[in-house]
Design a protein around this motif. Structure first.
Motif, mmCIF file in Angstrom:
data_model
loop_
_atom_site.group_PDB
_atom_site.id
_atom_site.type_symbol
_atom_site.label_atom_id
_atom_site.label_comp_id
_atom_site.label_asym_id
_atom_site.label_seq_id
_atom_site.Cartn_x
_atom_site.Cartn_y
_atom_site.Cartn_z
ATOM 1 N N GLU A 122 0.828 -1.207 0.000
ATOM 2 C CA GLU A 122 0.000 0.000 0.000
ATOM 3 C C GLU A 122 0.864 1.259 0.000
ATOM 4 O O GLU A 122 0.543 2.245 -0.681
ATOM 5 C CB GLU A 122 -0.937 -0.007 1.208
ATOM 6 C CG GLU A 122 -2.075 -1.026 1.073
ATOM 7 C CD GLU A 122 -3.070 -0.966 2.214
ATOM 8 O OE1 GLU A 122 -4.270 -1.080 1.956
ATOM 9 O OE2 GLU A 122 -2.629 -0.806 3.368
ATOM 10 N N ARG A 123 1.979 1.212 0.751
ATOM 11 C CA ARG A 123 2.879 2.365 0.736
ATOM 12 C C ARG A 123 3.507 2.545 -0.645
ATOM 13 O O ARG A 123 3.654 3.682 -1.125
ATOM 14 C CB ARG A 123 3.954 2.205 1.810
ATOM 15 C CG ARG A 123 3.425 2.334 3.235
ATOM 16 C CD ARG A 123 4.545 2.553 4.241
ATOM 17 N NE ARG A 123 5.384 1.373 4.395
ATOM 18 C CZ ARG A 123 5.130 0.401 5.260
ATOM 19 N NH1 ARG A 123 4.071 0.461 6.047
ATOM 20 N NH2 ARG A 123 5.937 -0.641 5.366
ATOM 21 N N GLU A 124 3.874 1.444 -1.282
ATOM 22 C CA GLU A 124 4.440 1.535 -2.628
ATOM 23 C C GLU A 124 3.414 2.088 -3.622
ATOM 24 O O GLU A 124 3.757 2.881 -4.503
ATOM 25 C CB GLU A 124 4.910 0.156 -3.090
ATOM 26 C CG GLU A 124 6.133 -0.374 -2.361
ATOM 27 C CD GLU A 124 6.490 -1.785 -2.769
ATOM 28 O OE1 GLU A 124 7.595 -2.232 -2.424
ATOM 29 O OE2 GLU A 124 5.665 -2.451 -3.428
ATOM 30 N N ALA A 125 2.158 1.644 -3.466
ATOM 31 C CA ALA A 125 1.111 2.083 -4.391
ATOM 32 C C ALA A 125 0.614 3.484 -4.093
ATOM 33 O O ALA A 125 0.046 4.152 -4.965
ATOM 34 C CB ALA A 125 -0.056 1.095 -4.344
ATOM 35 N N GLY A 126 0.804 3.946 -2.854
ATOM 36 C CA GLY A 126 0.309 5.261 -2.476
ATOM 37 C C GLY A 126 -1.199 5.321 -2.374
ATOM 38 O O GLY A 126 -1.804 6.379 -2.553
ATOM 39 N N ALA A 127 -1.817 4.169 -2.102
ATOM 40 C CA ALA A 127 -3.279 4.123 -2.001
ATOM 41 C C ALA A 127 -3.687 2.952 -1.124
ATOM 42 O O ALA A 127 -2.954 1.960 -1.014
ATOM 43 C CB ALA A 127 -3.911 3.978 -3.395
ATOM 44 N N ALA A 128 -4.865 3.069 -0.516
ATOM 45 C CA ALA A 128 -5.415 1.952 0.253
ATOM 46 C C ALA A 128 -5.879 0.874 -0.706
ATOM 47 O O ALA A 128 -6.592 1.148 -1.673
ATOM 48 C CB ALA A 128 -6.580 2.432 1.114
ATOM 49 N N LEU A 129 -5.456 -0.351 -0.474
ATOM 50 C CA LEU A 129 -5.785 -1.458 -1.364
ATOM 51 C C LEU A 129 -6.813 -2.413 -0.771
ATOM 52 O O LEU A 129 -7.452 -3.165 -1.502
ATOM 53 C CB LEU A 129 -4.516 -2.248 -1.696
ATOM 54 C CG LEU A 129 -3.370 -1.443 -2.322
ATOM 55 C CD1 LEU A 129 -2.144 -2.330 -2.499
ATOM 56 C CD2 LEU A 129 -3.800 -0.841 -3.660
#
Length: 304
Positions: free
Chosen positions: A41-48
Motif C-alpha cells: 500500500e505504501r508503494e502504491a500510495g493508495a489503500a488497497l
C-alpha cells in the motif's frame, strides 16, 4: 517496481476473501502477510484493502492493481517454467529433511515459493530430529536436510561427503509465564539469576540442557529441573501454565502458541545455528534452487 511477493499476497487476499485464509494458502502467518500488504500500500500510495468482520475486500485501487498483478505473476510463472526446462527442473523428485521447529515455522513458505516456480518437481518432506537428518543426507535418503547445532556443546563431526551451510544463528532466551518476576526486568538477565528457579527442560543428553546446566554451574548455581519434556511446544505450554521457567531458542519463544514472558540472558553464549546439510558433489538443480531459497528466507527471518 512492485515486489512480486507482495503482488502475490494481494491476489491471494482477493481470491481468499480474508488475510487469514490467504496467509494459510501462502504459508505465512497472518501478521507477516499484513506487513507485506502494508508495504505494498505504501508503494502504491493508495489503500488497497478494506477489512471487515468477515474478512477483507479490495478497494477500487486494489482491484486495479490485482488485475495487473495476475498478468505479471502469470508471465513470471511462464518464464520460470521455461527456465526450469532449460535447467533440468521440469520433473524429478526433491527429498527434503527437516526438524520440527523449522518445518513448521520456516520451511512452508520456502516450499511454496519452490512449488510455484517449479510445479513439475515432486516434493517429499521427512521429519528428523537432529543430527539424524545429516545421516539421512549421507545415506542418500534425502537430498538435503535442515539441522541444528547448539553452543556450547561438543561439535558432531559431519559424515564424509556431507557439508553443512549455516543459515541462521539465534540466541537461547529465558521464557516464563506472563507477569513472572524474571521477565519484568530491563536488559539481559545474568544466568546466575536462574539459581533456584524450577526449570522445565529436555532430556539430560540434549545439548541445550547441557549448555544451560554448564552455564549455571559456571555461575555457581545448581539447576533445579522439575520437569522433562521431549518437545519445545510442550515446554512452552508448561512454562505458560506457571509450572517453571525454561531456556529455548528465540524462534521457539517468538512463535509459541501460548503466552510467554521472554528475556535475553547474559552471557549471550547460548546459541543455536540452523544449517542445511547437503552433498556438494551430487547436487541437483532442484536441490541447488531450494538451497538458494532457504538462504534468502532464513536471512530475512534472522533480520526480522
Amino acid at each position: 517496481m512492485y515486489d512480486p511477493t507482495r503482488l502475490a499476497a494481494l491476489v491471494a487476499v482477493a481470491e481468499a476473501g480474508s488475510i487469514t485464509r490467504a496467509a494459510a494458502r501462502l504459508g505465512y502467518t497472518a501478521p507477516a502477510l499484513s506487513q507485506q500488504l502494508a508495504k505494498l500500500e505504501r508503494e502504491a500510495g493508495a489503500a488497497l484493502l478494506v477489512r471487515h468482520h468477515r474478512g477483507a475486500r479490495l478497494t477500487a485501487a486494489g482491484e486495479l492493481l490485482a488485475a495487473r498483478a495476475r498478468r505479471v505473476l502469470d508471465e513470471m510463472d511462464r518464464a520460470r517454467h521455461e527456465l526450469a526446462r532449460l535447467a533440468g527442473l521440469s520433473g524429478g523428485r526433491l527429498r527434503v529433511g527437516t526438524f520440527t521447529t523449522a518445518g513448521i515455522h520456516l520451511l512452508p513458505p520456502v516450499l511454496t515459493a519452490f512449488r510455484r516456480a517449479h510445479p513439475d518437481v515432486e516434493l517429499a518432506v521427512a521429519d528428523y530430529e537432529p543430527p539424524d537428518g545429516v545421516s539421512a543426507v549421507a545415506s542418500g535418503a534425502v537430498d538435503l536436510a535442515l539441522t541444528h547445532a547448539y553452543e556450547p556443546a561438543s561439535p558432531v563431526p559431519l559424515p564424509a561427503g556431507v557439508a553443512a551451510e549455516p543459515l541462521l544463528v539465534e540466541e537461547l532466551v529465558l521464557v516464563t509465564a506472563p507477569g513472572h518476576a524474571l521477565a519484568g526486568g530491563s536488559g539481559r538477565l545474568p544466568v546466575a539469576g536462574l539459581a533456584g528457579q524450577p526449570l522445565i527442560s529436555s532430556a539430560p543428553s540434549h545439548p541445550p540442557r547441557q549448555g544451560v546446566e554448564a552455564a549455571l554451574a559456571a555461575a555457581g548455581a545448581t539447576p533445579a529441573v522439575v520437569c522433562e519434556s521431549p518437545g519445545y511446544a510442550l515446554v512452552c505450554a508448561l512454562v505458560s501454565a506457571g509450572l517453571g521457567v525454561a531456556v529455548v531458542p528465540e524462534m521457539v519463544a517468538a512463535m509459541a502458541m501460548t503466552p510467554l514472558g521472554v528475556r535475553a540472558l547474559e552471557p549471550a553464549g547460548l546459541r543455536r545455528t540452523i544449517s542445511v546439510a547437503h552433498r556438494p558433489g551430487e547436487a541437483s538443480p532442484a536441490a541447488d534452487t531450494l538451497r538458494a531459497l532457504l538462504r534468502g528466507a532464513f536471512g530475512r527471518a534472522g533480520a526480522s
